[in-house]
Motif scaffolding. Sequence first.
Motif, PDB file in Angstrom:
ATOM      1  N   ALA A   1      12.588 -42.198 -29.906  1.00  0.00           N
ATOM      2  CA  ALA A   1      11.939 -41.630 -28.359  1.00  0.00           C
ATOM      3  C   ALA A   1      11.800 -43.051 -27.650  1.00  0.00           C
ATOM      4  CB  ALA A   1      11.509 -40.838 -28.733  1.00  0.00           C
ATOM      5  N   VAL A   2      10.907 -43.784 -28.682  1.00  0.00           N
ATOM      6  CA  VAL A   2      10.459 -45.166 -27.141  1.00  0.00           C
ATOM      7  C   VAL A   2      11.669 -45.926 -27.232  1.00  0.00           C
ATOM      8  CG1 VAL A   2       9.257 -47.702 -28.134  1.00  0.00           C
ATOM      9  CG2 VAL A   2       8.834 -45.305 -28.791  1.00  0.00           C
ATOM     10  N   ILE A   3      12.215 -46.363 -27.893  1.00  0.00           N
ATOM     11  CA  ILE A   3      13.965 -47.024 -27.080  1.00  0.00           C
ATOM     12  C   ILE A   3      14.242 -46.329 -26.386  1.00  0.00           C
ATOM     13  CG2 ILE A   3      16.061 -48.000 -28.211  1.00  0.00           C
ATOM     14  CD1 ILE A   3      14.922 -48.015 -30.882  1.00  0.00           C
TER      15      ILE A   3
ATOM     16  N   GLY B   1      12.899 -44.056 -24.277  1.00  0.00           N
ATOM     17  CA  GLY B   1      12.782 -43.978 -23.101  1.00  0.00           C
ATOM     18  C   GLY B   1      11.993 -44.814 -22.281  1.00  0.00           C
TER      19      GLY B   1
END
Lengths: 465, 107
Positions: free
Chosen positions: B78-80, B82
């Motif tokens: 999710a961080v990547i 986003g």
Amino acid sequence: MGNIVLPLSYLIGSVTFIIGLKMLSHPDSARRGNLVAAFGMTIAILATIFLFRDHEGNALGNYLWIFGGLIIGSIVGTLAAKKVQMTAMPEMVSLFNGMGGACAMLISVVEYHHNPSPATGTLIVIVLGMIIGTVSFAGSIIAWGKLNGKIKDKTIPAGQAINFLLFAGIVALAVAVIGGFSTAPALFYGILALAALYGILFVMPIGGADMPVVISLLNSFTGVAAAFGGFLYDNPVMLTGGILVGSAGTILTILMCKAMNRSLKNVLIGSFGGGAKAAASGGGDKQQGSYKEISMNDTAVLMAYASKVMIIPGYGLAVAQAQHACHELEKILEDKGVEVNYGIHPVAGRMPGHMNVLLAEADVPYEKLKEMEDANDEMGQTNVVLILGANDVVNPAAKDDPASPIYGMPILEVEKAEHVIVNKRSMKPGYAGIENELFFKPKTSMLFGDAKKVLQDLVSELKQV
Amino acid sequence: MDSIAQLFTDPATYRLLTIVILSIFLGIEVISRVPSVLHTPLMSGANAIHGVVIIGAIIVMGQAPSDDYLALTLGFLAVILGTLNVVGGFVVTDRMLEMFDKKKKKK
């Protein structure tokens, strides 16, 4: 101290988003507006990483993972955005939009995985965020595939009925999960699967030419999904950012439809599938006449001795990357005393403003780019119109064939000019998939070939005239 | 019915609701008249802004228990994603708008 700085950072973030959007809607300030919003985003992200505390006052952990993800994402994102061809930018935007949707989806999935039976309010937010994020993700990927030609337009039989059933299924499952009728995780993941399918089928039948509108719509969906994240974490900057994009995106979608003189409903439901069939049966007899070709030499002579030439660029120019060759042609004609202008249709190419951006890259002077109304006013005094890979935006059916799917769209009225020369790669219909009567008119001559090559040949011919 | 009433009686929820309603109007007002040339860059810029969802991803990641590999993996992903949305979005918008700068200098 930390507990003041974090809300303050979020406030700065929200304000920069508003100012950024405002500045983005004016040509003079647009670029700065983008930077302003990026600046606010950076502050909000950094503040979250270092200052966020949960209800018990614990700081975030897993810094290695967080920074790892940020670094990978930044490097890949920057490279992708820098490397992408001018022509491929809309599909890049669609792809990035899909990433945002997927991000919202994953957040919901992880939160659900942590705690499958939270308070009802939280569960609503998790489920809705997941649904919208998933639809946006799946739809954006299809839109991306359509724009780069990997996915063809397909009308699914009874597509609307299937979509309605899917939608009803999603609602029913969501009610079951939220209402607490069943706590089986399979139900939650069932919603996810249905939402993904819905996103795919929702975009699938919509014509490729309408993709910018769809991307803009999915863009506002992702905004809403982000806002649900804001509810989930009681986070004001996610909420304002998400909702702003949700509402501004919706307005923008409507504006884009207006530029094509269509309604949003017409784009989404009355997609080209049904309309094209009507046009084919209604206009089949009068089309497929004979067209005439013109040689390079004749074209060069015709243009060299014209007093006024109008160039109408379309997607074909963008694909062939022929903007520099086009500028060459313009210069050599001007040297011969010919007045050269460009007629820019608002939706020429794959995105509004596509042609302006391309021609500006080739240093074509701004004053030469005529907007549609001005171009149509000048058309009557124009000797030669050269159409470079444009099709639907000059299709007279938009004016006089009510059965045509593009009926009502304002077009560049090239028939008012003395001669029309159409450069295309083949007689294949344009992106909307409909025949163009213009090609069969007596005034029209066809000049087949790749736009860049044709323009280069034309320049060398002109040097000898 | 109770949950609807709660929207207005619970101060925290009410505050969020107010933000939502005001933001909707703000979004509409801000984008009232845009020249069609700017539609795409504006869409692209808005696209980058909803990348603010990255903040949620960071929180999810930061709160994941260090032995919960599923949460760690999904959170990391999710961080990547986003970040791709934010960084890619702003950079691509800047590239589109760069063209307008050039155009103005010629003027």
